[in-house]
Scaffold this motif. Structure first.
Motif, PDB file in Angstrom:
ATOM      1  N   ALA A 384       0.839  -1.209   0.000  1.00 48.95           N
ATOM      2  CA  ALA A 384       0.000   0.000   0.000  1.00 48.95           C
ATOM      3  C   ALA A 384       0.868   1.250   0.000  1.00 48.95           C
ATOM      4  N   ARG A 394      -1.967  -2.249 -10.809  1.00 52.53           N
ATOM      5  CA  ARG A 394      -3.361  -2.541 -10.472  1.00 52.53           C
ATOM      6  C   ARG A 394      -3.502  -3.800  -9.617  1.00 52.53           C
ATOM      7  N   LYS A 397      -4.249  -3.586  -5.733  1.00 57.30           N
ATOM      8  CA  LYS A 397      -5.613  -3.503  -5.211  1.00 57.30           C
ATOM      9  C   LYS A 397      -6.170  -4.905  -4.936  1.00 57.30           C
ATOM     10  N   ASP A 400      -4.466  -6.216  -1.888  1.00 61.52           N
ATOM     11  CA  ASP A 400      -4.964  -5.554  -0.685  1.00 61.52           C
ATOM     12  C   ASP A 400      -6.326  -6.111  -0.278  1.00 61.52           C
ATOM     13  N   HIS A 401      -7.161  -6.321  -1.255  1.00 59.35           N
ATOM     14  CA  HIS A 401      -8.498  -6.827  -0.990  1.00 59.35           C
ATOM     15  C   HIS A 401      -8.443  -8.215  -0.363  1.00 59.35           C
TER      16      HIS A 401
END
Length: 912
Positions: A384, A394, A397, A400-401
RNA sequence: GCGCGCUUAGCUCAGUGGUAGAGCACUUCCUUCACACGGAAGGGGUCGCAGGUUCGAAACCUGCAGCGCGCACCA
């Protein structure tokens, strides 16, 4: 390089140089080196796997990065190895065993079976390594590792024990994803959701307390009715709330008294009013959500299936022994016979499939080992906050999810091939493993209340005879997640770890971002206290030219070894890289490899041309003797170095390759080499030598720029051309691998050789004149071979050398310079920045063709003028546009109009 | 359902506000002494659709459509 073949023949060359590199330890990393470190660990391929196009993409990229880093003067470690690939390998061996000996693993027993797997590994394990060598991979083979090496296995055990002692690894009886074919638990990541066509069955059940009341239940799995222990409705559902607490008579199985089939109606918020009929059958043993409802309401759990997906005795006489899908059909028949089947509707829904075995997984209650992931916070923040970079970003993300919604990892597998769980149970306690080590049993083990004495350590207990080791093995990824440091000698603080950890880059497919990448990051923080790599490059997925994923079953996956044999490894690498833009899937087409071969051939012949001019390597360039073409190509080289270096720094491999292609083929071969013939075929020895010096300069730089992409041919030419001579060994004397990566030409260099940017425009204008002149010839239908005379009417002085070049490039019999030339009517002519060019061939000119050409040009010019004038006529434009852009437009308008006027005149002349 | 990506020449794709590009394929010509695995010239696109911002949009914003992928999931 005395007798150079006309076409490049890669096979012998590749063999020779790979052997040379290995014999001279060119790939071996020195942990004690003072040079800055560059390191990369290979995503270990399955030990018994075969090279496919995905490996080619992946490993070519790693090789390019490694070779580039060496040329940048880094101490490079590209650490190779293989993965034991638990399920995949075990399944292969089981299959072979069945085919060759008609035996199962149970016939052999655990120990004997494992001997067979090791034998299989010895036999097939080297194949993929050799295939990587064929591709040219510059891995440090002295450090090759395997995830089941004794030292590596100790790392795995140590990690298990540590996490167990920290309380992060625990054992629990839970719903897991069960693969009935492999007969093992799987992690959530190994389950793939696929849409399946089936039926939604509606059947009715009678409320036992109210003989007139029937409830209709919707289900996709009627075969699990014998395992139902309740019927649930939403307590807020006015239709049914009043029935909570009463019972229904479950329709299956047969031959059971009705009172025994009574199951309660319960109220649970989980039930959705809208879905189906709003009445849910609850099967706690065979559905994750139902299990949770069961826990909330303390429902009994009735497991009606065997581990292999067949029904057991608890499913009742009519279903017992049947496969779960046969059982479904039989259950539907039964419901019909009983007259309770209300409706069956075609229905499409998502079903979890075992990724390996490609069969629907079965949610199953079993005792497994789980890991509560360590270091989640650090792992999440490092990406992050860009301390670790993903390319393309990309994926950050997605990563992170996943970490935000992370679930505990089921790490035990009921397999034999893998790392045995380092846990022992005191004998006489119940066997603790699910079923590993024994053929699947028909019985369901009742939950035990006895807490066994557990020994968890790297070493077995001292009185081993009184203990039984857990029979399960660990998920393969539980060893792979340690790869970046377990391969470097951890837990010892080795020189290799000190020098090369954290690694620089990781190159892998996005399909294993959760399986591998995320877990390695967590392991890195947990056990090394630092991230495992600074950059992650996610490749695309290789597809065929119709966009389909490559697979064995489709048979659309070409064999890379076959491609190498037919086109050469360099060609395969070049073609793959050229069509693999950052982060996009790659549509693979053999044409790309052909293009690669053609390119290698072009490179070969360009060097051959230089050789044919004779003479030693020319090192000294005399600035006084440089032509405008020389300066042009040196400036183009400068731009290419910059472009390619930047593309590589940002992992844009296809941009880099395309830049190289354009520079070498279009700029160097098509223009410069052809122009240089004006000097080389002339008789000025000094100028000739100087041109050769420029060519040597360009070629020696070009070979270095190409080396990471085309390691074999560049090495061959580096030596063949003599560029290795007089070089220190560590700068390319022995191998181009250690030659310095070209730097953009600095200001001193440009000043000394008079490389001013104005030469770019000058020479571009010259080449434009040539193109237009050639165009006149084509438009006039004059054969390309025919020598013709051109007349050139310059607007400024044109140096004699340039005139020579123009004449040569036009394939002109003569080029007459005449500032006052008055062309006879109808002479084909073209106006360029440098002046007008005429092709005066009265009588030979195809007037009709010339008219067509001019008409067309007129139209085009009219269009361009209109567009430009429109802009210039807009007061807003003139007012607000930056002055530079305004000037550009104004100049453009003037140029276009002049050209148009000229074309119109020519047209008029033709008419007249 | 949520998220991501893609949509530009016949095909595969570049192109981060200023004259639409490459490779392949196509047409025509050329075996001229590096290369026919080659050379030369050429044809071919209202940049998915609709709005908006701007002097100016393929590019930026909004909405829509189609395709693909990931995550989640209701029996």
């Amino acid at each position: 390089m005395s007798e150079i073949p006309k076409a490049y023949e890669p096979q012998a060359v590749e063999e020779k140089w790979y052997q040379f590199w290995q014999e001279n330890s060119c790939f071996t990393a020195n942990a004690k080196s003072l040079k800055p470190a560059y390191s990369i660990v290979i995503p270990p391929p399955n030990v018994t796997g075969m090279l496919h196009m995905g490996h080619v993409l992946n490993n070519t990229i790693q090789d390019i990065l490694s070779r580039k880093a060496r040329m940048d003067g880094k101490e490079v470690l590209w650490l190779p190895g293989t993965d034991h690939a638990g399920i995949a390998t075990q399944v292969q061996v089981e299959r072979a065993l069945k085919k060759e000996e008609r035996k199962t693993k149970y016939d052999l027993g655990r120990e004997e079976f494992l001997k067979r797997v090791w034998a299989w590994k010895e036999k097939h394990g080297g194949i993929i390594i050799n295939q990587l060598k064929k591709l040219g991979c510059s891995c440090d083979w002295t450090r090759e590792r395997f995830t089941m090496d004794p030292e590596y296995s100790r790392c795995v055990q140590k990690v298990f024990v540590e996490l167990y002692k920290k309380g992060l690894i625990y054992r629990g009886k839970r719903m897991v994803n069960w693969c009935p074919v492999s007969q093992t638990a799987l992690s959530d990541e190994e389950v793939e959701m696929k849409p399946q066509k089936g039926f939604m069955y509606y059947f009715k059940v009678q409320v036992s307390e109210e003989s007139n009341t029937w409830l209709t239940i919707a289900t996709t799995r009627p075969e699990t009715i014998p395992g139902d222990t309740a019927v649930a409705v939403n307590p807020k559902d006015p239709r049914y709330a009043h029935l909570i607490g009463k019972h229904v008579i479950r329709p299956l199985p047969v031959h059971m008294p009705a009172e025994k089939k009574l199951i309660p109606i319960i109220g649970d918020e989980h039930v959705d009013f809208e879905f189906g009929t709003g009445v849910l059958k609850v099967t706690p043993a065979h559905d994750k959500a139902d299990f949770e409802i069961g826990q909330r309401h303390k429902l009994p759990i009735v497991d009606i299936m065997n581990p292999d997906g067949t029904m057991n005795d608890l499913a009742g006489e009519s279903l017992a022994g049947l496969d779960r899908f046969e059982a479904r059909d039989v259950a539907v028949e039964r419901l019909k016979e009983l007259g309770v089947l209300v409706e069956e509707k075609p229905y499409e829904h998502n079903v979890g499939f075992s990724q390996r075995a490609d069969v629907p997984i079965e949610p199953r209650l079993s005792e497994q080992w789980f890991l509560k992931y360590p270091a989640v916070k650090e792992s999440q923040s490092c990406v992050a906050e860009s301390r670790m970079k993903f390319h393309p970003d990309r994926w950050a993300k997605v990563y992170d999810h996943w970490l935000t919604n992370i679930q505990d990892w089921c790490i035990s597998r009921q397999l034999w091939w893998g790392h045995r769980i380092p846990v022992w149970y005191r004998k006489n306690d119940e066997a603790r493993s699910t079923n590993g080590g024994k053929p699947p049993s028909q019985s369901v083990r009742p939950p035990s209340s006895v807490v066994p004495e557990i020994w968890c350590d790297v070493q077995p207990p001292p009185d081993a005879e009184n203990w039984d080791q857990d029979s399960d093995v660990l998920d393969t990824w539980f060893s792979s997640w340690l790869w970046p440091f377990a391969t470097m000698g951890w837990p010892e603080q080795t020189d290799t770890l000190k020098k090369f950890y954290p690694t620089t880059d990781l190159v892998t497919g996005p399909d294993i971002i959760f399986f591998w990448v995320a877990r390695m990051i967590m392991a890195g923080y947990e056990f090394m206290g630092d991230l495992p790599f600074r950059n992650v490059y996610f490749t695309g997925i290789i597809r065929d030219k119709q966009g389909r994923k490559m697979s064995k079953t489709l048979g659309n996956s070409p064999d890379p070894l076959d491609l190498i044999a037919r086109y050469g490894a360099d060609a395969l690498r070049f073609g793959t890289m050229r069509s693999a833009p950052l982060g996009q899937d790659v549509l693979f087409d053999e044409k790309d490899v052909e293009l690669g071969r053609n390119f290698c051939n072009k490179l070969w012949n360009a060097c051959r041309f230089r050789q044919m001019q004779g003479g030693q390597v020319q090192e000294e360039i005399n600035p006084q003797l440089l032509s405008s073409d020389d300066k042009w190509i040196l400036l183009k080289l400068d731009a290419a170095i910059l472009e390619i270096t930047e593309a590589l720094n940002s992992y844009n491999f296809s941009t880099a390759v395309q830049g190289l292609y354009r520079f070498f083929w279009n700029e160097y071969c098509d223009w410069y080499v052809e122009a240089s013939k004006a000097v080389l075929h002339g008789d000025d020895a000094a100028r000739k030598a100087n041109t050769l010096a420029v060519i040597d300069f360009i070629l020696s730089h070009t070979l270095r720029l190409f080396h990471p992409f085309l390691p074999f041919i560049t090495e061959e030419l580096w030596h063949g051309m003599g560029y290795a001579e007089d070089m220190p060994d560590d700068q390319g004397g022995r191998t181009i691998m250690y030659a310095r990566w070209p730097k953009p030409l600095d200001e001193d260099f440009k000043g000394h050789y008079g490389l001013d940017d104005c030469y770019l425009d000058m020479v571009n204008a010259k080449y434009d004149l040539v193109t237009q002149g050639r165009n006149l010839r084509r438009a006039g239908n004059i054969s390309a071979g025919k020598k013709v005379k051109y007349i050139f009417k310059p607007v400024n002085f044109t140096p004699p050398n340039d005139l020579e070049v123009i004449k040569l490039l036009l394939n002109a019999e003569a080029l007459e310079v005449n500032e006052n030339y008055q062309a006879p009517k109808g002479t084909p002519a073209a106006r360029t920045q440098l002046g007008e060019i005429f092709l005066p061939l009265e009588g030979y000119v195809d007037v009709a063709a010339e008219k067509v050409r001019l008409k067309k040009e007129e139209e085009k010019l009219q269009g361009d003028i209109e567009k430009t004038e429109q802009k210039l006529g807009n007061p807003n434009f003139v007012q607000k546009v930056p002055p530079q852009v305004l000037a550009e437009h104004q100049q453009r308008a003037i140029d276009l109009k002049a050209k148009l006027e000229h074309v119109l005149e020519a047209l008029k002349a033709l008419e007249g």
